[in-house]
Design a protein around this motif. Structure first.
Motif, PDB file in Angstrom:
ATOM      1  N   THR A  14     -41.847  -3.983 -39.789  1.00  0.00           N
ATOM      2  CA  THR A  14     -41.300  -3.529 -41.248  1.00  0.00           C
ATOM      3  C   THR A  14     -42.791  -3.437 -41.891  1.00  0.00           C
ATOM      4  OG1 THR A  14     -39.806  -3.730 -43.096  1.00  0.00           O
ATOM      5  CG2 THR A  14     -40.879  -5.817 -42.126  1.00  0.00           C
ATOM      6  N   GLY A 355     -37.028   4.808 -43.329  1.00  0.00           N
ATOM      7  CA  GLY A 355     -36.100   4.145 -44.170  1.00  0.00           C
ATOM      8  C   GLY A 355     -35.156   4.966 -44.942  1.00  0.00           C
ATOM      9  N   ARG A 373     -27.249   2.479 -45.486  1.00  0.00           N
ATOM     10  CA  ARG A 373     -28.586   2.341 -44.751  1.00  0.00           C
ATOM     11  C   ARG A 373     -28.241   1.782 -43.269  1.00  0.00           C
ATOM     12  NH1 ARG A 373     -30.267  -0.753 -48.684  1.00  0.00           N
ATOM     13  NH2 ARG A 373     -31.527   0.689 -49.614  1.00  0.00           N
ATOM     14  N   TYR A 377     -30.171   3.812 -40.159  1.00  0.00           N
ATOM     15  CA  TYR A 377     -30.970   3.203 -39.348  1.00  0.00           C
ATOM     16  C   TYR A 377     -30.634   3.541 -37.892  1.00  0.00           C
ATOM     17  CZ  TYR A 377     -34.406   1.024 -42.552  1.00  0.00           C
ATOM     18  OH  TYR A 377     -35.370   0.435 -43.192  1.00  0.00           O
ATOM     19  N   ALA A 399     -39.814  -0.291 -40.311  1.00  0.00           N
ATOM     20  CA  ALA A 399     -38.830   0.020 -41.279  1.00  0.00           C
ATOM     21  C   ALA A 399     -39.526  -0.181 -42.591  1.00  0.00           C
ATOM     22  CB  ALA A 399     -37.643  -0.938 -41.199  1.00  0.00           C
ATOM     23  N   SER A 433     -28.363  -4.739 -43.740  1.00  0.00           N
ATOM     24  CA  SER A 433     -29.171  -3.914 -43.113  1.00  0.00           C
ATOM     25  C   SER A 433     -30.339  -4.822 -42.378  1.00  0.00           C
ATOM     26  CB  SER A 433     -29.896  -2.589 -43.610  1.00  0.00           C
ATOM     27  OG  SER A 433     -30.609  -3.205 -44.777  1.00  0.00           O
ATOM     28  N   ILE A 437     -31.022  -4.918 -38.176  1.00  0.00           N
ATOM     29  CA  ILE A 437     -32.291  -4.671 -37.610  1.00  0.00           C
ATOM     30  C   ILE A 437     -32.492  -6.094 -36.761  1.00  0.00           C
ATOM     31  CG2 ILE A 437     -34.799  -4.194 -38.073  1.00  0.00           C
ATOM     32  CD1 ILE A 437     -33.787  -2.449 -40.183  1.00  0.00           C
TER      33      ILE A 437
END
Length: 448
Positions: A14, A355, A373, A377, A399, A433, A437
């Motif tokens: 990220t 994103g 979201r 993704y 991300a 989210s 992930i």
């Protein structure tokens, strides 16, 4: 339901940027940047917001690294603030700034997370802007010295380096459209800024090699995907010009050592051209180890004479839109990745940002249920998997973003984070989210 498994060595990460999360604008010896100036200029940023506090990650980085570790990422992309290292852009080094980033890097490594460092994510020291900023070549020299200082300090610990983030934004968005700092509206200036940043990138890569720094170095360009509304020659050419403005204008010099001639001619008709000096193009095209791609959206458009800069009018064909108004068009990511591979060959690719902005807040249960979201993704991870399965050398995905943060000209009005930031208390709350992930990373894949 189909199962999509990613390669075991795929890098999940990220990303953040210094001015967007750090705060502590007047602490630790930091000098002012163009974003300090711009955000204090009335009417430039929504609600008059500034990055003075942001997410206060300068003081809370250990908490943020704990969130990263819990998320399970292999890497974390963050940027170093030039004004923290050289408050005046040149001159005396601020050891306190180097020490801060040294602590961040050490904590990441301790947590088993690889630091991926971006050298320039838009916070140019104001002192250099006062001397002409990226519009003058002396800023190239200043940047290379700054990079050398950072390489010397962290070259043994950081294995992945990015020179610049989104040179299109640094140049055209900021110096022609005037939307970001420093807020100029001058096409020739934007062309000059773009060229100088590209030269600075090339010289920095050369310095990296000369110093023998261990690791990889590349750069990140933000790509746009514009498709013709019809197959008429006029629509096709208009879409090519608009797409090329974001894509080929930066990718071609970086990976081929030339500017695309169709745009050279177009810009010349508008009275602007890149200020190329002997040796510049060879410098820009220094061999890099990977290319970073930031990608968010795509569109369809048609030819419309004298409309915008490229006689191109976007046509809304029914896409959903995020809260910032960007089309949700996942397949455009696949198309962009395929285009990069087909055009530039086998260079490794990292998605360094992707994103969505959805401004969901806490529900009565205290949690943030950001289903849109998650859908975004899921759809974009699917297109990444599709690209890999099609032979694209996609090596990782970062991300955007770890935290809700200062969203540039939008201030704190727009939220991209997978972690919710309460800007009053600075409390961090992982969103749904985040946990989605986390599961994808843990399983190295997902069901779709």
């Amino acid at each position: 339901m189909a199962r999509l498994d990613f390669p075991k060595d795929f890098v999940w990460g990220t990303a953040t940027a210094s001015y967007q999360i750090e705060g502590a604008a007047n602490e630790g010896g930091r000098g002012p940047s163009i974003w300090d100036t711009f955000s204090r200029t009335p009417g430039k940023v929504v609600n008059g917001d500034t990055g003075d506090v942001a997410c206060d990650s300068y003081h809370r980085y250990e908490e943020d690294i704990a969130l990263l570790k819990k998320l399970g990422v292999k890497a974390y992309r963050f940027s170093i603030a030039w004004p923290r290292i050289l408050p005046q852009g040149t001159g005396e080094v601020n050891q306190e700034g180097l020490d801060y980033y040294g602590r961040v890097i050490d904590k990441l490594i301790e947590a088993g997370i690889e630091p991926c460092v971006t050298l320039y994510h838009w916070d140019l020291p104001q002192a250099l802007q006062d001397q002409g900023g990226w519009g003058v070549r002396s800023t190239i020299d200043a940047f290379v010295r700054y990079a050398e200082i950072v390489f010397q300090a962290f070259g043994g610990k950081v294995k992945q380096w990015i020179t610049f983030n989104e040179t299109w934004c640094i140049s055209f968005l900021s110096n022609y459209l005037g939307i970001h700092a420093p807020g100029h509206r001058d096409l020739q200036l934007a062309m000059t800024v773009a060229h100088h940043c590209l030269v600075a990138h090339g010289r920095t890569v050369r310095k990296f090699r000369e110093m023998g720094v261990k690791g990889e170095i590349g750069t990140t360009h933000n790509l746009a995907w514009c498709e013709p509304y019809t197959d008429s020659p006029e629509d096709v050419a208009a879409a090519q010009r608009t797409r090329g403005w974001n894509n080929e204008w930066f990718m071609d010099p970086t990976l081929k050592g030339t500017y695309p001639q169709f745009l050279v001619d177009w810009f010349k008709s508008k009275g602007a051209e890149a200020p190329i000096q002997p040796g510049d193009m060879e410098t820009i095209a220094q061999k890099i180890d990977f290319i970073g791609i930031n990608f968010y959206t795509g569109n369809y458009g048609r030819y419309r004479k004298d409309f915008g800069d490229f006689d191109y009018e976007e046509v809304q064909v029914g896409f959903d839109r995020t809260d910032i108004g960007w089309n949700v068009y996942p397949e455009s990511l696949f198309k962009a990745l395929k285009w990069v591979h087909d055009t530039y060959g086998e260079i490794p690719i990292y998605i360094t940002e992707n994103g969505a902005c959805y401004n969901d807040g806490p529900s009565p249960d205290g949690k943030i249920h950001d289903e849109k979201r998650i859908d975004y993704y899921r759809m974009h991870f699917t297109q990444c998997h599709r690209a890999i399965a099609s032979g694209v050398p996609l090596k990782g995905y970062f991300a955007w973003s770890l935290l809700d943060n200062f969203e540039w000209a939008e201030g704190y009005a727009m939220r991209f984070g997978i972690v919710y930031t309460n800007y009053e208390t600075l409390t961090r709350t992982p969103k749904d989210s985040y946990y989605f992930i986390q599961k994808v990373i843990a399983e190295s894949g997902l069901d779709v």
